[in-house]
Enzyme design. Structure first.
Site, PDB file in Angstrom:
ATOM      1  N   VAL A 132       0.632  -1.169   0.154  1.00  0.00           N
ATOM      2  CA  VAL A 132       0.032  -0.015   0.081  1.00  0.00           C
ATOM      3  C   VAL A 132       0.875   1.163   0.149  1.00  0.00           C
ATOM      4  O   VAL A 132       1.726   1.398   0.741  1.00  0.00           O
ATOM      5  CB  VAL A 132      -0.966   0.080   0.995  1.00  0.00           C
ATOM      6  CG1 VAL A 132      -1.830   1.284   1.173  1.00  0.00           C
ATOM      7  CG2 VAL A 132      -1.846  -1.160   1.246  1.00  0.00           C
ATOM      8  N   GLU A 190       1.159   2.403 -16.858  1.00  0.00           N
ATOM      9  CA  GLU A 190       1.340   1.272 -17.655  1.00  0.00           C
ATOM     10  C   GLU A 190       0.710   0.988 -19.096  1.00  0.00           C
ATOM     11  O   GLU A 190      -0.310   1.859 -19.302  1.00  0.00           O
ATOM     12  CB  GLU A 190       0.646  -0.072 -16.899  1.00  0.00           C
ATOM     13  CG  GLU A 190       1.105  -0.162 -15.347  1.00  0.00           C
ATOM     14  CD  GLU A 190       2.202  -0.765 -15.202  1.00  0.00           C
ATOM     15  OE1 GLU A 190       2.789  -1.599 -16.100  1.00  0.00           O
ATOM     16  OE2 GLU A 190       2.944  -0.701 -14.272  1.00  0.00           O
ATOM     17  N   LYS A 205      -5.657  -1.549  -2.318  1.00  0.00           N
ATOM     18  CA  LYS A 205      -5.008  -0.982  -1.276  1.00  0.00           C
ATOM     19  C   LYS A 205      -6.084  -0.511  -0.324  1.00  0.00           C
ATOM     20  O   LYS A 205      -5.710  -0.737   1.085  1.00  0.00           O
ATOM     21  CB  LYS A 205      -4.358   0.353  -1.634  1.00  0.00           C
ATOM     22  CG  LYS A 205      -3.240  -0.055  -2.746  1.00  0.00           C
ATOM     23  CD  LYS A 205      -2.498   1.110  -3.472  1.00  0.00           C
ATOM     24  CE  LYS A 205      -1.452   0.624  -4.656  1.00  0.00           C
ATOM     25  NZ  LYS A 205      -1.009   1.806  -5.505  1.00  0.00           N
ATOM     26  N   GLY A 307       7.157   3.005  -7.987  1.00  0.00           N
ATOM     27  CA  GLY A 307       8.276   3.129  -8.514  1.00  0.00           C
ATOM     28  C   GLY A 307       9.299   2.374  -7.730  1.00  0.00           C
ATOM     29  O   GLY A 307       9.186   1.895  -6.725  1.00  0.00           O
TER      30      GLY A 307
HETATM   31  N1  HSE Z   1       0.143   1.547 -10.675  1.00  0.00           N
HETATM   32  C1  HSE Z   1       0.266   2.163  -9.306  1.00  0.00           C
HETATM   33  C2  HSE Z   1       0.120   3.625  -9.247  1.00  0.00           C
HETATM   34  C3  HSE Z   1       1.538   1.673  -8.304  1.00  0.00           C
HETATM   35  O1  HSE Z   1       0.024   4.170 -10.213  1.00  0.00           O
HETATM   36  O2  HSE Z   1       0.065   4.085  -8.155  1.00  0.00           O
HETATM   37  C4  HSE Z   1       1.458   0.033  -7.996  1.00  0.00           C
HETATM   38  O3  HSE Z   1       0.352  -0.181  -7.108  1.00  0.00           O
END
Ligand code: HSE
Length: 448
Positions: A132, A190, A205, A307
């Site tokens: 989280v 992504e 989360k 990251g």
């Molecule tokens: N892809 C998520 C974000 C990070 O953009 O916060 C990994 O949980």
């Protein structure tokens, strides 16, 4: 100094970050934890794949079962991502009584109850700080720093991709699709951003935080979720005029707590946040969590939620915590179910009570409503009439000047109303001949 042999399963962005960060700060970490940390293997799907870190060939393997089974492996770090293989890895390790560190929110949200149960039965630990809000140590905040508190209100900006897109839309007036396309091109989002922009990543989360804060297992299926695809520049602009910013906000609010039952409200949805609230200033890929504890009062945590390095920082803190726990257990200075350094789930299962998440329809909130209506006499009267018949009050109205008979936006700020009442009213409003497009309804929170 004792030594802990660590098997890292999965070496993508997070795994590579963990390897790099460990190389950089291994001495410091070992001194602080009082234990030598030795990476005994790194399991990857494709050993020949080009990566941003160079891995020593002698450590690279491709069979996770061999690595987990190896009697020399003391601790398993699961960084595979996805649910199917990750679940097998974690179950196998816990089944062998080996502690596991994971960053996998989707896995925990889907199967956390059975995995924590397994860890408890095998008297080992499942550590999940990195699952989280990346580098923000929010699990340890709730689990240790604020252990003495009840949590009437927790709010979070938990998805960096959505926060980045909404911030850019606000700053540049560009629309959702073009900002998303550019973010994907630059690697901020992504290539399949659906988990992020549909709100599912934040949902996972939120489920973990809600379970942690309230001591019963909160399933993602019980949490209302909306993504940000339907948020338009028009809404961002009107929200701005009214003194708000739109954020993808997770809210975990305690509704009723007594001896028998805990009732909470948990939602993930675009929300109008007043400019004077700290969360309105959290921009770009940053995450933030506002925790209100009944003893401590209001607290705010902010940092990088994703990251390689931020997540590695959380994974390494869990590796150190697992190492400290294993030392204490080996020395007989801790009960197997004691919180030790505080990363295990057990104290929360001990608290477990009957818990319930209230249905979305029963949520009571303020709302922003944007209607597209004919600019003609009587329009406002018809809409106000439907709202009044559903006992819904209006707190303010904006209608930009239009041309008689043309379509104009009509913005209504609504006093506290239930989602059920809003839905009933909107069903009727949608059918009025003066209403020309589907209404847009966004939650508003005043954080009180
Ligand atoms: N892809 C998520 C974000 C990070 O953009 O916060 C990994 O949980």
């Amino acid at each position: 100094m004792r030594q802990l042999n660590v098997a890292i399963i999965g070496c993508g962005t997070v795994g590579g970050g963990v390897w790099q960060a460990l190389r950089r700060n291994q001495d410091l970490l070992e001194k602080r934890a009082g234990i030598r940390l030795r990476v005994s293997c790194i399991v990857v799907k494709d050993p020949d794949k080009k990566r941003f870190v160079r891995l020593p060939k002698r450590l690279v393997g491709s069979d996770w079962k061999v690595a987990v089974d190896d009697p020399k492996t003391d601790l398993v770090v699961e960084l595979v991502g996805g649910v199917a293989t990750a679940r097998k890895v974690v179950e196998k390790a816990l089944g062998l009584g080996k502690p596991v560190v994971t960053a996998n929110k989707a896995l925990l949200a889907a199967h956390g109850d059975s995995l924590f149960e397994k860890a408890k039965n095998r008297q080992t630990g499942l550590y999940f700080e990195a699952s989280v809000a990346g580098g923000i140590p929010i699990v340890k905040v709730l689990r240790e720093g604020l252990l003495a508190n009840r949590f009437p209100r927790i709010y979070g900006i938990l998805n960096g991709t959505c926060n980045y897109i909404l911030s850019r839309m606000q700053e540049e007036g560009e629309d959702f699709s073009s900002i998303l396309a550019e973010a994907q091109l630059n690697g901020y989002a992504e290539s399949d951003a659906s988990l992020d922009v549909n709100g599912l990543d934040a949902l996972h989360k939120t489920a973990i935080l809600a379970s942690l804060a309230h001591g019963f297992w909160v399933s993602p299926g019980d949490i209302h979720v909306e993504g940000i695809r339907h948020v338009t520049n028009l809404d961002i602009g009107f929200a701005d005029r009214l003194g708000y910013r739109i954020k993808l906000l997770s809210s975990i609010l305690s509704r009723k707590q007594d001896r028998d039952v805990t009732e909470i409200q948990a939602t993930v949805c675009p929300t109008l946040v007043p400019y004077n609230h700290g969360l309105a200033d959290i921009d770009g890929v940053f995450n933030a969590i506002n925790v209100h504890g009944d003893i401590v009062g209001e607290t705010l945590y902010c940092g990088q939620g994703a990251g390689a390095e931020a997540t590695a920082s959380a994974v390494l803190s869990d590796i150190a915590a697992a190492a400290l726990d294993s030392l204490k257990l080996a020395d007989g200075t801790a009960e197997p179910t004691a919180p030790c350094s505080g990363c295990q789930w057990q104290p929360f299962t001990a608290l477990t009570q009957n818990g319930k998440v209230i249905a979305w329809e029963d949520v009571v909130s303020k709302f922003y409503l944007r209607l597209t209506v004919t600019d003609a006499p009587g329009t406002m009267a018809q809409i106000a009439n439907v709202l009044a018949e559903n006992t819904i009050g209006i707190s303010s109205i904006i209608q930009p000047e239009g041309h008689e008979s043309s379509s104009v936006p009509l913005i209504l700020m609504i006093h506290d109303a239930s989602v059920r009442a809003m839905n009933q009213a909107l069903k009727r409003i949608r059918n009025l001949s003066v209403v020309k497009a589907a209404p847009v309804m966004i939650r508003v929170d005043h954080f009180q």
